[in-house]
Design a protein around this motif. Structure first.
Motif, mmCIF file in Angstrom:
data_model
loop_
_atom_site.group_PDB
_atom_site.id
_atom_site.type_symbol
_atom_site.label_atom_id
_atom_site.label_comp_id
_atom_site.label_asym_id
_atom_site.label_seq_id
_atom_site.Cartn_x
_atom_site.Cartn_y
_atom_site.Cartn_z
ATOM 1 N N TYR A 316 41.644 34.777 33.453
ATOM 2 C CA TYR A 316 40.780 35.228 32.355
ATOM 3 C C TYR A 316 41.572 35.408 31.061
ATOM 4 O O TYR A 316 41.024 35.227 29.964
ATOM 5 C CB TYR A 316 40.078 36.524 32.733
ATOM 6 C CG TYR A 316 38.848 36.305 33.571
ATOM 7 C CD1 TYR A 316 37.622 36.019 32.986
ATOM 8 C CD2 TYR A 316 38.906 36.368 34.960
ATOM 9 C CE1 TYR A 316 36.491 35.798 33.747
ATOM 10 C CE2 TYR A 316 37.779 36.154 35.736
ATOM 11 C CZ TYR A 316 36.570 35.871 35.130
ATOM 12 O OH TYR A 316 35.448 35.655 35.891
ATOM 13 N N SER A 318 43.903 33.537 29.900
ATOM 14 C CA SER A 318 43.996 32.247 29.212
ATOM 15 C C SER A 318 42.715 31.952 28.429
ATOM 16 O O SER A 318 42.761 31.367 27.337
ATOM 17 C CB SER A 318 44.272 31.130 30.225
ATOM 18 O OG SER A 318 43.230 31.055 31.191
ATOM 19 N N LEU A 319 41.572 32.373 28.972
ATOM 20 C CA LEU A 319 40.308 32.175 28.259
ATOM 21 C C LEU A 319 40.237 33.062 27.017
ATOM 22 O O LEU A 319 39.787 32.622 25.949
ATOM 23 C CB LEU A 319 39.135 32.496 29.186
ATOM 24 C CG LEU A 319 38.878 31.504 30.320
ATOM 25 C CD1 LEU A 319 37.755 32.014 31.217
ATOM 26 C CD2 LEU A 319 38.523 30.140 29.763
ATOM 27 N N TYR A 320 40.673 34.315 27.164
ATOM 28 C CA TYR A 320 40.684 35.219 26.011
ATOM 29 C C TYR A 320 41.584 34.677 24.903
ATOM 30 O O TYR A 320 41.247 34.762 23.713
ATOM 31 C CB TYR A 320 41.165 36.607 26.430
ATOM 32 C CG TYR A 320 40.078 37.513 26.951
ATOM 33 C CD1 TYR A 320 39.281 38.247 26.084
ATOM 34 C CD2 TYR A 320 39.861 37.653 28.314
ATOM 35 C CE1 TYR A 320 38.283 39.089 26.553
ATOM 36 C CE2 TYR A 320 38.860 38.498 28.799
ATOM 37 C CZ TYR A 320 38.084 39.212 27.910
ATOM 38 O OH TYR A 320 37.109 40.038 28.381
ATOM 39 N N SER A 322 42.360 31.532 24.296
ATOM 40 C CA SER A 322 41.748 30.359 23.664
ATOM 41 C C SER A 322 40.627 30.773 22.715
ATOM 42 O O SER A 322 40.440 30.153 21.657
ATOM 43 C CB SER A 322 41.212 29.404 24.735
ATOM 44 O OG SER A 322 40.212 30.040 25.522
ATOM 45 N N VAL A 323 39.876 31.808 23.063
ATOM 46 C CA VAL A 323 38.828 32.314 22.169
ATOM 47 C C VAL A 323 39.459 32.870 20.893
ATOM 48 O O VAL A 323 38.967 32.636 19.780
ATOM 49 C CB VAL A 323 37.985 33.407 22.868
ATOM 50 C CG1 VAL A 323 37.067 34.106 21.858
ATOM 51 C CG2 VAL A 323 37.150 32.802 23.977
ATOM 52 N N ILE A 340 32.452 34.336 29.228
ATOM 53 C CA ILE A 340 33.625 34.846 29.939
ATOM 54 C C ILE A 340 33.261 36.048 30.800
ATOM 55 O O ILE A 340 33.715 36.173 31.943
ATOM 56 C CB ILE A 340 34.733 35.231 28.930
ATOM 57 C CG1 ILE A 340 35.218 33.980 28.186
ATOM 58 C CG2 ILE A 340 35.902 35.908 29.634
ATOM 59 C CD1 ILE A 340 36.256 34.272 27.116
ATOM 60 N N PHE A 372 36.475 32.241 39.489
ATOM 61 C CA PHE A 372 36.056 33.237 38.505
ATOM 62 C C PHE A 372 35.444 34.482 39.151
ATOM 63 O O PHE A 372 35.300 35.517 38.503
ATOM 64 C CB PHE A 372 35.046 32.619 37.531
ATOM 65 C CG PHE A 372 35.642 31.563 36.646
ATOM 66 C CD1 PHE A 372 36.423 31.910 35.555
ATOM 67 C CD2 PHE A 372 35.446 30.222 36.931
ATOM 68 C CE1 PHE A 372 36.987 30.935 34.746
ATOM 69 C CE2 PHE A 372 36.002 29.249 36.125
ATOM 70 C CZ PHE A 372 36.778 29.589 35.035
ATOM 71 N N MET A 405 43.285 25.937 33.924
ATOM 72 C CA MET A 405 42.717 26.638 32.786
ATOM 73 C C MET A 405 43.715 26.744 31.642
ATOM 74 O O MET A 405 43.330 26.710 30.473
ATOM 75 C CB MET A 405 42.254 28.033 33.215
ATOM 76 C CG MET A 405 41.432 28.771 32.162
ATOM 77 S SD MET A 405 40.001 27.820 31.589
ATOM 78 C CE MET A 405 39.083 27.672 33.137
ATOM 79 N N ALA A 409 42.882 25.625 28.077
ATOM 80 C CA ALA A 409 42.986 26.578 26.972
ATOM 81 C C ALA A 409 44.010 26.125 25.942
ATOM 82 O O ALA A 409 43.851 26.381 24.743
ATOM 83 C CB ALA A 409 43.352 27.961 27.515
ATOM 84 N N TYR A 426 30.279 25.348 20.001
ATOM 85 C CA TYR A 426 30.666 24.832 21.320
ATOM 86 C C TYR A 426 30.879 23.315 21.270
ATOM 87 O O TYR A 426 31.743 22.773 21.966
ATOM 88 C CB TYR A 426 29.589 25.173 22.349
ATOM 89 C CG TYR A 426 29.615 26.619 22.791
ATOM 90 C CD1 TYR A 426 30.578 27.074 23.683
ATOM 91 C CD2 TYR A 426 28.679 27.528 22.316
ATOM 92 C CE1 TYR A 426 30.612 28.397 24.089
ATOM 93 C CE2 TYR A 426 28.701 28.852 22.712
ATOM 94 C CZ TYR A 426 29.660 29.293 23.607
ATOM 95 O OH TYR A 426 29.704 30.600 24.009
#
Length: 435
Positions: A316, A318-320, A322-323, A340, A372, A405, A409, A426
């Motif tokens: 998670y 890595s997602l944060y 990238s955001v 997310i 996830f 991910m 990312a 998006y």
């Protein structure tokens, strides 16, 4: 690799030297323990309150049924009207007045008993009163039918079914609840850790992007290395803060409970219920609890908790990151946060509503493999006895997904980190993946 270690060190030192980080690291345990002490103190004040209830029994059948306790005092009224009894209860500031009218039969009596009070009485107290009245009324009803109630009581046999696995391991009724509590605590801890420190990574990326510091760093470091360095560095800072919290909270709890004499049990919202359970078989409850704790796969839980905790957070995080790279301000992150958070929220609901009912069912197993949701769902399932090979497969899928991910990312990170002045959609982010 040398660059990665330098970035990790830089991120870690930047976080732990930050004034707000230091203040919250040491202030948060004091706030937590202070709230606990306040709740315990207020609960102790509430438990010291003595409730006085007047009883006007026109039938004379229930006079001996109400026995006073340290927190509940009953006062029998005689030779007084209902209106006079209500006024007396108000003047003496009694908690309430229980009126038992005289009727022709027990069926009418069961519908006309009334409790008068200034405010709505507590559910637990009314349940206790109803229970005492029902016991007496049912005994009288049996006598009317010519049945000896004492004989019926003596013939009554309680059934306590023993529980045991096919391999001969003894279990108890508390097992499922205790196992779910262990799994839920682990899942919830991971959930909070991801949200708190995932946002920390995202804010860090946004700050460096808006200050243009990132332009200097990216000229000598690959985006993927920089992304990994931020994730690992912030993770180490978070673990450091978490460990400090645990140590300080344990020390402060010990000091507060010893100096102020606060009992942790006094923070319970229903002390009277606890007192009743002590009278009804505490030794058996304690035996069942210890039995289930001994049956728990403690070593398995610890090892898998660490693996799923680390893997789930890294995925998670890595997602944060990238955001954070895709936007210019924290307010612009809202449109990207829901995708997310939804898997995390779904994992919690699936864990509680499916693992509780059937930990080895199809739904529980499927969600314990999806990367996830697996950190939460699998941690809830493990106390119920999940084969090791299933746990290993889930861990492998989780860390493989993290590697994938990071690649995903890093592509967003590489393009988004240098984009300014425009809120991406998006569709645009999808195009960045092709660069």
């Amino acid at each position: 690799m040398n660059h990665l270690s330098l970035i990790i060190k830089r991120e870690y030192l930047t976080k732990v030297r930050n004034k707000s980080f230091i203040i919250m690291t040491f202030l948060s345990p004091f706030i937590f323990v202070g709230i606990f002490a306040l709740v315990a103190y207020l609960s102790s004040l509430n438990s010291d309150t003595v409730r006085k209830i007047s009883i006007l029994d026109e039938t004379g059948l229930f006079t001996d049924e109400f026995n006073s306790s340290p927190h509940m005092q009953y006062k029998i009224l005689q030779n007084i009207s209902l209106e006079a009894a209500k006024k007396q209860a108000e003047i003496e500031e009694d908690y309430g007045l229980l009126f038992i009218p005289k009727t022709e039969n027990l069926e009418d009596l069961s519908k006309k008993i009334t409790f008068y009070s200034e405010d709505s009485p507590s559910l637990s107290m009314m349940s206790d009163i109803n229970s005492m009245l029902e016991t007496k009324v049912n005994t009288l009803k049996l006598k009317e039918a010519g049945i000896d109630s004492e004989t019926i009581k003596s013939l009554h046999i309680d059934i306590n079914t023993n529980q045991e696995t096919f391999k001969g391991k003894e279990t108890s009724k508390l097992g499922s609840g205790l196992k779910l509590a262990f799994g839920a605590a682990a899942g919830y801890l991971l959930f909070m850790f991801i949200i708190i420190y995932g946002n920390m990574i995202m804010r860090s990326v946004i700050e460096e992007k808006t200050s243009r510091v990132i332009e200097v760093i990216i000229s000598s470091v690959k985006p993927r290395v920089l992304l990994l360095g931020k994730i690992f560095g912030t993770t180490l800072a978070g673990i450091t803060q978490f460990l400090v919290w645990v140590v300080l909270i344990l020390v402060l709890m010990t000091v507060v409970t010893s100096i102020f004499g606060i009992d942790a049990a006094s923070a319970s919202p229903s002390q009277q219920i606890m007192e009743n359970s002590i009278d009804g078989g505490t030794q058996q409850v304690l035996h069942d609890v210890m039995l289930e704790i001994n049956n728990l796969p403690i070593l398995n839980l610890i090892v898998m908790f660490i693996l799923f905790f680390v893997g789930g957070y890294l995925l998670y995080a890595s997602l944060y990151a990238s955001v954070g790279a895709a936007v210019d301000s924290e307010t612009d992150t809202q449109q990207f946060m829901m995708p997310i958070l939804m898997p995390l929220i779904l994992a919690v609901y699936v864990g509680f509503f499916t693992v509780m009912d059937n930990p080895h069912g199809t739904v529980s197993q499927v969600f314990s493999y999806i990367p996830f949701t697996s950190p939460v769902v699998m941690l809830m399932r493990i106390p119920f006895g999940v084969p090791v090979w299933q746990q290993i497969i889930s861990v492998v899928i989780l860390f493989s997904s993290f590697i994938g991910m990071v690649w995903f990312a890093a592509k967003i990170y590489r393009v988004g980190i240098l984009m300014y002045g425009k809120k991406p959609t998006y569709k645009e982010i999808f195009k960045w993946l092709k660069y």
